[in-house]
Design a protein around this motif. Structure first.
Motif, PDB file in Angstrom:
ATOM      1  N   UNK A 128      -5.746  14.672  -1.253  1.00 23.14           N
ATOM      2  CA  UNK A 128      -5.874  15.472  -2.465  1.00 23.14           C
ATOM      3  C   UNK A 128      -5.610  14.601  -3.687  1.00 23.14           C
ATOM      4  N   UNK A 129      -6.234  14.975  -4.831  1.00 22.91           N
ATOM      5  CA  UNK A 129      -6.007  14.229  -6.054  1.00 22.91           C
ATOM      6  C   UNK A 129      -4.545  14.322  -6.471  1.00 22.91           C
ATOM      7  N   UNK A 130      -4.028  13.207  -6.987  1.00 22.46           N
ATOM      8  CA  UNK A 130      -2.643  13.149  -7.438  1.00 22.46           C
ATOM      9  C   UNK A 130      -2.531  12.071  -8.510  1.00 22.46           C
ATOM     10  N   UNK A 131      -1.418  12.097  -9.240  1.00 22.53           N
ATOM     11  CA  UNK A 131      -1.145  11.083 -10.261  1.00 22.53           C
ATOM     12  C   UNK A 131      -0.275   9.980  -9.676  1.00 22.53           C
ATOM     13  N   UNK A 132      -0.567   8.742 -10.083  1.00 28.73           N
ATOM     14  CA  UNK A 132       0.191   7.583  -9.634  1.00 28.73           C
ATOM     15  C   UNK A 132       0.507   6.702 -10.842  1.00 28.73           C
ATOM     16  N   UNK A 133       1.705   6.091 -10.810  1.00 27.70           N
ATOM     17  CA  UNK A 133       2.112   5.150 -11.855  1.00 27.70           C
ATOM     18  C   UNK A 133       2.509   3.833 -11.185  1.00 27.70           C
ATOM     19  N   UNK A 134       2.429   2.730 -11.930  1.00 24.40           N
ATOM     20  CA  UNK A 134       2.846   1.443 -11.350  1.00 24.40           C
ATOM     21  C   UNK A 134       4.299   1.499 -10.883  1.00 24.40           C
ATOM     22  N   UNK A 135       4.546   0.923  -9.732  1.00 29.89           N
ATOM     23  CA  UNK A 135       5.899   0.848  -9.169  1.00 29.89           C
ATOM     24  C   UNK A 135       6.523  -0.453  -9.677  1.00 29.89           C
ATOM     25  N   UNK A 136       7.465  -0.344 -10.608  1.00 27.82           N
ATOM     26  CA  UNK A 136       8.047  -1.532 -11.235  1.00 27.82           C
ATOM     27  C   UNK A 136       8.790  -2.416 -10.238  1.00 27.82           C
ATOM     28  N   UNK A 137       9.287  -1.829  -9.164  1.00 28.78           N
ATOM     29  CA  UNK A 137      10.031  -2.610  -8.169  1.00 28.78           C
ATOM     30  C   UNK A 137       9.092  -3.364  -7.234  1.00 28.78           C
ATOM     31  N   UNK A 138       7.834  -2.928  -7.175  1.00 23.23           N
ATOM     32  CA  UNK A 138       6.868  -3.542  -6.267  1.00 23.23           C
ATOM     33  C   UNK A 138       5.555  -3.792  -7.016  1.00 23.23           C
ATOM     34  N   UNK A 139       5.426  -4.943  -7.665  1.00 21.84           N
ATOM     35  CA  UNK A 139       4.214  -5.230  -8.437  1.00 21.84           C
ATOM     36  C   UNK A 139       2.950  -5.048  -7.589  1.00 21.84           C
ATOM     37  N   UNK A 140       1.957  -4.430  -8.204  1.00 28.83           N
ATOM     38  CA  UNK A 140       0.697  -4.175  -7.508  1.00 28.83           C
ATOM     39  C   UNK A 140       0.694  -2.891  -6.705  1.00 28.83           C
ATOM     40  N   UNK A 141       1.846  -2.229  -6.612  1.00 32.24           N
ATOM     41  CA  UNK A 141       1.963  -0.975  -5.872  1.00 32.24           C
ATOM     42  C   UNK A 141       2.085   0.187  -6.854  1.00 32.24           C
ATOM     43  N   UNK A 142       1.825   1.397  -6.363  1.00 30.29           N
ATOM     44  CA  UNK A 142       1.911   2.592  -7.190  1.00 30.29           C
ATOM     45  C   UNK A 142       2.758   3.641  -6.522  1.00 30.29           C
ATOM     46  N   UNK A 143       3.368   4.505  -7.333  1.00 27.04           N
ATOM     47  CA  UNK A 143       4.206   5.604  -6.852  1.00 27.04           C
ATOM     48  C   UNK A 143       3.610   6.912  -7.334  1.00 27.04           C
ATOM     49  N   UNK A 144       3.535   7.891  -6.428  1.00 30.88           N
ATOM     50  CA  UNK A 144       2.995   9.189  -6.800  1.00 30.88           C
ATOM     51  C   UNK A 144       4.003   9.945  -7.649  1.00 30.88           C
ATOM     52  N   UNK A 145       3.521  10.597  -8.701  1.00 28.37           N
ATOM     53  CA  UNK A 145       4.355  11.440  -9.557  1.00 28.37           C
ATOM     54  C   UNK A 145       3.663  12.787  -9.703  1.00 28.37           C
ATOM     55  N   UNK A 146       4.421  13.790 -10.147  1.00 30.24           N
ATOM     56  CA  UNK A 146       3.840  15.122 -10.317  1.00 30.24           C
ATOM     57  C   UNK A 146       3.723  15.448 -11.789  1.00 30.24           C
ATOM     58  N   UNK A 147       3.144  16.597 -12.075  1.00 26.93           N
ATOM     59  CA  UNK A 147       3.010  17.078 -13.433  1.00 26.93           C
ATOM     60  C   UNK A 147       4.373  17.238 -14.093  1.00 26.93           C
ATOM     61  N   UNK A 148       5.369  17.641 -13.315  1.00 28.46           N
ATOM     62  CA  UNK A 148       6.671  17.965 -13.897  1.00 28.46           C
ATOM     63  C   UNK A 148       7.594  16.757 -14.025  1.00 28.46           C
ATOM     64  N   UNK A 149       7.204  15.598 -13.510  1.00 27.53           N
ATOM     65  CA  UNK A 149       8.067  14.420 -13.549  1.00 27.53           C
ATOM     66  C   UNK A 149       7.796  13.614 -14.819  1.00 27.53           C
ATOM     67  N   UNK A 150       7.985  14.223 -15.962  1.00 27.82           N
ATOM     68  CA  UNK A 150       7.720  13.567 -17.237  1.00 27.82           C
ATOM     69  C   UNK A 150       9.043  13.131 -17.852  1.00 27.82           C
ATOM     70  N   UNK A 151       9.175  11.872 -18.173  1.00 28.26           N
ATOM     71  CA  UNK A 151      10.392  11.344 -18.792  1.00 28.26           C
ATOM     72  C   UNK A 151      10.011  10.541 -20.004  1.00 28.26           C
TER      73      UNK A 151
END
Length: 151
Positions: A128-151
């Motif tokens: 399913x479609x989802x949002x991903x942001x760069x994972x700062x601890x692992x260059x080149x990797x991404x971490x899934x985030x949700x609509x509500x995880x806004x900081x």
């Protein structure tokens, strides 16, 4: 102090409601702004819960008390609760945390509302479609985030 204490109460109430909904063996307690998440039973690899929180931008010590500060807001608490829920959704299907609350907990995806400016659309484990942001601890990797995880 009243606002901060009320925020601690709000955090505990929201966390406990989510833990119950997720069928997770966890409970939150607080004394004013000081709050702690406790496990109701011993879990192998319980540190994965806190690692999952950190990957979602919530820096909480494993099994230790945490504090609300004058800088925290209700939106911060909501983001923390969402990060816990997302982490449980990640760990429950793998058997690291008991419960089946993850089956009904996936947030709705809105392609027009990225949770962060650097978020990119991808597909989650279920395709399913989802949002991903760069994972700062692992260059080149991404971490899934949700609509509500806004900081």
């Amino acid at each position: 102090y009243d606002r901060m204490n009320a925020l601690g109460d709000y955090a505990t109430e929201q966390l406990n409601a989510m833990f119950e909904r997720m069928e997770a063996p966890m409970v939150a307690g607080n004394f004013g702004t000081l709050f702690k998440v406790k496990l109701k039973e011993e879990l192998n690899y319980s540190e994965l819960i806190f690692s999952g929180l950190r990957r979602r931008g919530m820096f909480m010590f494993d099994h230790r008390p945490n504090l609300m500060t004058t800088q925290h807001t209700k939106a911060d608490v909501d983001a923390m609760v969402a990060a816990f829920e997302e982490t449980l959704c990640e760990l429950q299907p793998l058997g690291f945390v008991p419960g089946e609350g993850y089956k009904n907990a996936k947030p709705e995806f809105d392609p027009n509302k990225p949770p962060k400016t650097d978020a990119k659309i991808g597909k989650d484990r279920d395709g399913k479609q989802a949002w991903f942001v760069p994972d700062v601890a692992n260059p080149g990797q991404f971490t899934q985030v949700s609509q509500s995880n806004v900081m």
